[in-house]
Write an enzyme that holds these catalytic residues in place. Structure first.
Site, PDB file in Angstrom:
ATOM      1  N   ASP A 137     -27.836   0.250  43.549  1.00 32.40           N
ATOM      2  CA  ASP A 137     -27.833  -0.658  44.698  1.00 32.40           C
ATOM      3  C   ASP A 137     -28.793  -0.119  45.759  1.00 32.40           C
ATOM      4  OD1 ASP A 137     -27.341  -2.425  46.724  1.00 32.40           O
ATOM      5  OD2 ASP A 137     -25.241  -1.855  47.035  1.00 32.40           O
ATOM      6  N   HIS A 190     -28.515  -6.902  43.494  1.00 36.46           N
ATOM      7  CA  HIS A 190     -27.286  -6.548  42.788  1.00 36.46           C
ATOM      8  C   HIS A 190     -27.234  -7.185  41.400  1.00 36.46           C
ATOM      9  CE1 HIS A 190     -25.138  -5.914  46.925  1.00 36.46           C
ATOM     10  NE2 HIS A 190     -26.158  -5.104  46.741  1.00 36.46           N
ATOM     11  N   TYR A 223     -18.742  -1.385  56.125  1.00 34.35           N
ATOM     12  CA  TYR A 223     -18.885  -0.646  54.871  1.00 34.35           C
ATOM     13  C   TYR A 223     -17.589  -0.046  54.330  1.00 34.35           C
ATOM     14  CZ  TYR A 223     -23.899  -0.724  56.000  1.00 34.35           C
ATOM     15  OH  TYR A 223     -25.172  -1.109  56.309  1.00 34.35           O
ATOM     16  N   ASP A 252     -26.490 -11.916  45.521  1.00 31.88           N
ATOM     17  CA  ASP A 252     -27.472 -10.893  45.896  1.00 31.88           C
ATOM     18  C   ASP A 252     -28.399 -10.634  44.710  1.00 31.88           C
ATOM     19  OD1 ASP A 252     -28.615  -8.125  46.153  1.00 31.88           O
ATOM     20  OD2 ASP A 252     -27.578  -8.215  48.078  1.00 31.88           O
ATOM     21  N   GLU A 307     -19.448 -11.369  47.447  1.00 30.15           N
ATOM     22  CA  GLU A 307     -20.793 -10.958  47.030  1.00 30.15           C
ATOM     23  C   GLU A 307     -20.739 -10.210  45.702  1.00 30.15           C
ATOM     24  OE1 GLU A 307     -24.576  -8.305  48.667  1.00 30.15           O
ATOM     25  OE2 GLU A 307     -22.897  -8.776  50.005  1.00 30.15           O
ATOM     26  N   HIS A 367     -32.116  -1.537  47.855  1.00 28.94           N
ATOM     27  CA  HIS A 367     -32.937  -2.700  48.150  1.00 28.94           C
ATOM     28  C   HIS A 367     -34.393  -2.309  48.387  1.00 28.94           C
ATOM     29  CE1 HIS A 367     -29.214  -5.106  49.769  1.00 28.94           C
ATOM     30  NE2 HIS A 367     -29.021  -4.593  48.567  1.00 28.94           N
ATOM     31  N   GLU A 380     -32.283  -8.443  53.272  1.00 25.01           N
ATOM     32  CA  GLU A 380     -31.669  -7.185  53.701  1.00 25.01           C
ATOM     33  C   GLU A 380     -32.574  -6.047  53.221  1.00 25.01           C
ATOM     34  OE1 GLU A 380     -26.941  -8.057  53.322  1.00 25.01           O
ATOM     35  OE2 GLU A 380     -28.057  -7.754  51.463  1.00 25.01           O
ATOM     36  N   HIS A 388     -28.593 -13.395  49.256  1.00 24.35           N
ATOM     37  CA  HIS A 388     -29.224 -12.184  49.777  1.00 24.35           C
ATOM     38  C   HIS A 388     -30.463 -11.947  48.921  1.00 24.35           C
ATOM     39  CE1 HIS A 388     -25.406 -10.308  51.790  1.00 24.35           C
ATOM     40  NE2 HIS A 388     -25.965 -11.268  52.518  1.00 24.35           N
TER      41      HIS A 388
END
Length: 282
Positions: A228, A181, A70, A178, A144, A230, A260, A215
């Site tokens: 962001d 995203h 991260y 993703d 990504e 999920h 995810e 993703h």
């Protein structure tokens, strides 16, 4: 048939991730190869790497995908953070090579007010340095798309295209799409028309052949909201019909799909994998 899996823990030993993936019903899986919340990483010894490779080979699962931790921010204008980010990216490329992992996914970070163009230039330079410093290898770095947060880099496929154009080793770079995203950044994946617009832009700007991993995450926020967060597949703002359409798109269906998603009282990893197969008609 679709190729679907989830992110699994490496707690205890990295080779234990393989059995965790199998227990969840994965066809393939994603990991962090190290603690994702710190800068320092314990070196991988050859025995650990061999155990992981053996476990993957015996399981029949794959491809395996690694995700960058991260903290690195390759778009940062802060030289100290930037240099540490390049070193982390270089190290992770080497770890993937040792482990036999073909794909490394990275976020592109935040420019912190320096401007999108400046952030893109930093990312390009970071990638070029890391690929050179890591040496020759078979690992493909996947960029990504981001969720359109303030100061983020890479929220549109035009942004990603400009970064790809600046990378020297084009054959070592691809894209991870993703869904959460993309939706948060303003791509409406609920409708057939919106899906065609999103993947049409990928094809026009980048080329669908460079899209290697998806993703597959629903989104807790609104379309274009920049959030962001999920959600379980089909239970967020994209919804089941949106994912049915996404999973029937020829640019998606043959790719590795990674959930995810949360684990809570509503659904676990195995439940999200099963839902993807159901929506895909697999």
């Amino acid at each position: 048939m679709v190729l679907v899996g989830c992110h699994v823990s490496i707690a205890g030993s990295i080779d234990l991730a393989v059995e965790r993936a199998r227990e969840r019903g994965c066809d393939m899986f994603q990991i962090f190869s190290r603690n994702p919340r710190g800068w320092k990483a314990k070196d991988l010894d050859q025995g650990t790497a061999d155990a992981f490779r053996t476990a993957v080979s015996a399981s029949g699962l794959g491809p395996v995908v690694d995700h960058m931790p991260y903290l690195p921010n390759p778009a940062s204008p802060d030289d100290e953070i930037y240099d540490k980010s390049v070193a982390a990216l270089t190290g992770e490329l080497r770890r993937c090579d040792l482990l036999g992992i073909p794909y490394l996914v990275t976020h592109l970070g935040h420019h912190r007010g320096a401007g999108t163009e400046a952030g893109q230039e930093r990312v390009v330079a970071a990638i070029n340095r890391a690929l050179t410093d890591a040496g020759e290898g078979d690992v493909m770095l996947l960029l990504e798309n981001t969720a359109g947060e303030k100061n983020s880099v890479g929220s549109t496929f035009a942004d990603l295209s400009r970064i790809l154009e600046g990378v020297d080793a084009a054959e070592r770079i691809g894209i991870c799409f993703d869904t959460c995203h993309a939706f948060a950044a303003g791509y409406d994946l609920r409708t057939a028309e919106g899906i065609e617009v999103a993947f049409g832009e990928v094809d026009d700007r980048i080329g669908l052949a460079r899209l290697r991993v998806v993703h597959l995450n629903d989104c807790k926020g609104d379309l274009g909201g920049g959030l962001d967060r999920h959600e379980h597949v089909g239970l967020g703002s994209i919804g089941e019909e949106g994912f049915r359409r996404i999973l029937r798109h020829p640019g998606v269906r043959s790719l590795p799909l990674i959930c995810e998603t949360p684990v809570d009282e509503r659904r676990d990893d195995a439940g999200n994998i099963a839902k993807v197969r159901e929506l895909a008609g697999a």
